[in-house]
Scaffold this motif. Sequence first.
Motif, PDB file in Angstrom:
ATOM      1  N   TYR A  60      23.279  44.998  30.931  1.00 26.21           N
ATOM      2  CA  TYR A  60      23.950  45.465  32.144  1.00 26.21           C
ATOM      3  C   TYR A  60      24.556  46.828  31.803  1.00 26.21           C
ATOM      4  O   TYR A  60      24.542  47.227  30.627  1.00 26.21           O
ATOM      5  CB  TYR A  60      24.981  44.436  32.637  1.00 26.21           C
ATOM      6  N   PRO A  61      25.049  47.574  32.781  1.00 22.66           N
ATOM      7  CA  PRO A  61      25.437  48.963  32.529  1.00 22.66           C
ATOM      8  C   PRO A  61      26.366  49.217  31.338  1.00 22.66           C
ATOM      9  O   PRO A  61      26.218  50.227  30.648  1.00 22.66           O
ATOM     10  CB  PRO A  61      26.101  49.388  33.844  1.00 22.66           C
ATOM     11  N   LYS A  62      27.308  48.320  31.050  1.00 23.48           N
ATOM     12  CA  LYS A  62      28.267  48.573  29.978  1.00 23.48           C
ATOM     13  C   LYS A  62      28.086  47.682  28.750  1.00 23.48           C
ATOM     14  O   LYS A  62      28.976  47.607  27.905  1.00 23.48           O
ATOM     15  CB  LYS A  62      29.692  48.425  30.502  1.00 23.48           C
ATOM     16  N   GLY A  63      26.961  46.977  28.651  1.00 29.05           N
ATOM     17  CA  GLY A  63      26.774  46.106  27.499  1.00 29.05           C
ATOM     18  C   GLY A  63      25.609  45.160  27.668  1.00 29.05           C
ATOM     19  O   GLY A  63      24.685  45.423  28.432  1.00 29.05           O
ATOM     20  N   GLU A  64      25.681  44.040  26.937  1.00 25.52           N
ATOM     21  CA  GLU A  64      24.625  43.039  27.040  1.00 25.52           C
ATOM     22  C   GLU A  64      25.151  41.661  26.657  1.00 25.52           C
ATOM     23  O   GLU A  64      26.164  41.540  25.968  1.00 25.52           O
ATOM     24  CB  GLU A  64      23.424  43.413  26.178  1.00 25.52           C
ATOM     25  N   PHE A  65      24.429  40.644  27.129  1.00 22.86           N
ATOM     26  CA  PHE A  65      24.671  39.259  26.760  1.00 22.86           C
ATOM     27  C   PHE A  65      23.472  38.818  25.936  1.00 22.86           C
ATOM     28  O   PHE A  65      22.338  39.156  26.258  1.00 22.86           O
ATOM     29  CB  PHE A  65      24.765  38.355  27.986  1.00 22.86           C
ATOM     30  N   TRP A  91      31.024  35.797  29.452  1.00 21.97           N
ATOM     31  CA  TRP A  91      31.050  36.650  30.633  1.00 21.97           C
ATOM     32  C   TRP A  91      32.454  36.678  31.218  1.00 21.97           C
ATOM     33  O   TRP A  91      33.176  35.686  31.188  1.00 21.97           O
ATOM     34  CB  TRP A  91      30.086  36.120  31.692  1.00 21.97           C
ATOM     35  N   SER A  92      32.834  37.840  31.744  1.00 18.91           N
ATOM     36  CA  SER A  92      34.061  37.950  32.533  1.00 18.91           C
ATOM     37  C   SER A  92      33.814  38.969  33.636  1.00 18.91           C
ATOM     38  O   SER A  92      32.981  39.867  33.487  1.00 18.91           O
ATOM     39  CB  SER A  92      35.248  38.373  31.672  1.00 18.91           C
ATOM     40  N   ARG A  93      34.540  38.830  34.730  1.00 18.17           N
ATOM     41  CA  ARG A  93      34.391  39.766  35.850  1.00 18.17           C
ATOM     42  C   ARG A  93      34.789  41.184  35.457  1.00 18.17           C
ATOM     43  O   ARG A  93      34.295  42.134  36.040  1.00 18.17           O
ATOM     44  CB  ARG A  93      35.239  39.330  37.029  1.00 18.17           C
ATOM     45  N   THR A  94      35.671  41.313  34.491  1.00 16.03           N
ATOM     46  CA  THR A  94      36.093  42.658  34.085  1.00 16.03           C
ATOM     47  C   THR A  94      35.022  43.364  33.257  1.00 16.03           C
ATOM     48  O   THR A  94      34.906  44.571  33.306  1.00 16.03           O
ATOM     49  CB  THR A  94      37.421  42.625  33.307  1.00 16.03           C
ATOM     50  N   SER A  95      34.219  42.598  32.514  1.00 17.37           N
ATOM     51  CA  SER A  95      33.166  43.222  31.708  1.00 17.37           C
ATOM     52  C   SER A  95      31.916  43.524  32.533  1.00 17.37           C
ATOM     53  O   SER A  95      31.258  44.533  32.324  1.00 17.37           O
ATOM     54  CB  SER A  95      32.792  42.343  30.511  1.00 17.37           C
ATOM     55  N   PHE A  96      31.588  42.632  33.472  1.00 14.75           N
ATOM     56  CA  PHE A  96      30.399  42.824  34.304  1.00 14.75           C
ATOM     57  C   PHE A  96      30.584  42.095  35.623  1.00 14.75           C
ATOM     58  O   PHE A  96      30.779  40.885  35.655  1.00 14.75           O
ATOM     59  CB  PHE A  96      29.151  42.292  33.589  1.00 14.75           C
ATOM     60  N   ARG A  97      30.539  42.840  36.701  1.00 20.86           N
ATOM     61  CA  ARG A  97      30.626  42.244  38.035  1.00 20.86           C
ATOM     62  C   ARG A  97      29.293  42.468  38.737  1.00 20.86           C
ATOM     63  O   ARG A  97      28.965  43.593  39.105  1.00 20.86           O
ATOM     64  CB  ARG A  97      31.761  42.865  38.834  1.00 20.86           C
ATOM     65  N   PRO A  98      28.501  41.384  38.926  1.00 17.85           N
ATOM     66  CA  PRO A  98      27.221  41.529  39.628  1.00 17.85           C
ATOM     67  C   PRO A  98      27.422  42.115  41.018  1.00 17.85           C
ATOM     68  O   PRO A  98      28.494  41.984  41.616  1.00 17.85           O
ATOM     69  CB  PRO A  98      26.701  40.090  39.711  1.00 17.85           C
ATOM     70  N   LEU A  99      26.376  42.751  41.519  1.00 13.02           N
ATOM     71  CA  LEU A  99      26.422  43.388  42.828  1.00 13.02           C
ATOM     72  C   LEU A  99      26.910  42.423  43.907  1.00 13.02           C
ATOM     73  O   LEU A  99      27.764  42.752  44.718  1.00 13.02           O
ATOM     74  CB  LEU A  99      25.034  43.935  43.175  1.00 13.02           C
ATOM     75  N   HIS A 100      26.366  41.226  43.932  1.00 13.56           N
ATOM     76  CA  HIS A 100      26.802  40.183  44.864  1.00 13.56           C
ATOM     77  C   HIS A 100      27.319  39.022  44.028  1.00 13.56           C
ATOM     78  O   HIS A 100      26.628  38.574  43.116  1.00 13.56           O
ATOM     79  CB  HIS A 100      25.651  39.712  45.750  1.00 13.56           C
ATOM     80  N   LEU A 101      28.515  38.554  44.326  1.00 12.13           N
ATOM     81  CA  LEU A 101      29.130  37.479  43.548  1.00 12.13           C
ATOM     82  C   LEU A 101      29.883  36.550  44.497  1.00 12.13           C
ATOM     83  O   LEU A 101      30.656  37.006  45.337  1.00 12.13           O
ATOM     84  CB  LEU A 101      30.099  38.072  42.518  1.00 12.13           C
ATOM     85  N   LEU A 102      29.624  35.240  44.377  1.00  8.42           N
ATOM     86  CA  LEU A 102      30.269  34.261  45.239  1.00  8.42           C
ATOM     87  C   LEU A 102      30.697  33.058  44.408  1.00  8.42           C
ATOM     88  O   LEU A 102      29.893  32.479  43.675  1.00  8.42           O
ATOM     89  CB  LEU A 102      29.306  33.784  46.340  1.00  8.42           C
ATOM     90  N   ASP A 103      31.956  32.713  44.548  1.00  9.07           N
ATOM     91  CA  ASP A 103      32.464  31.498  43.924  1.00  9.07           C
ATOM     92  C   ASP A 103      32.272  30.377  44.936  1.00  9.07           C
ATOM     93  O   ASP A 103      32.935  30.356  45.974  1.00  9.07           O
ATOM     94  CB  ASP A 103      33.942  31.662  43.579  1.00  9.07           C
TER      95      ASP A 103
END
Length: 124
Positions: A60-65, A91-103
């Motif tokens: 992802y833009p700032k890193g990888e899993f 994973w955390s929302r601060t490290s990577f937030r997908p374009l669409h995200l739903l809890d």
Amino acid sequence: MIERRTEPRMLCADLVDVRWKDKANRARRAVANLEDISLSGACIQLDMQVPLGTLVRISYPKGEFAGIVRYCQFREIGYFVGIQFEAGCKWSRTSFRPLHLLDPRSISKKPASRSKAGPFSAPT
């Protein structure tokens, strides 16, 4: 499929770059749709099958899993690949937030109220 995650799974949609080595040790790369994500894993959709136990890297833009393929199932439109992240890879929302995200927990479970006469009832 039996739910095995102990933490909440967030539904999402975003394109991610995925890399792995096939059985012949050749580098493979694909763009995948990220279907869902949790602290310890993710599900991606690919055009191709990835063997169980394969180490994959999701960029992802700032890193990888990095993680291991735990399931790979064909469902109508492609292969859904479940990945368990390696220890220390969360994973955390601060490290990577997908374009669409739903809890899904944020969706009310109360049924919509209806009048006595439903929408298809004959008038009385």
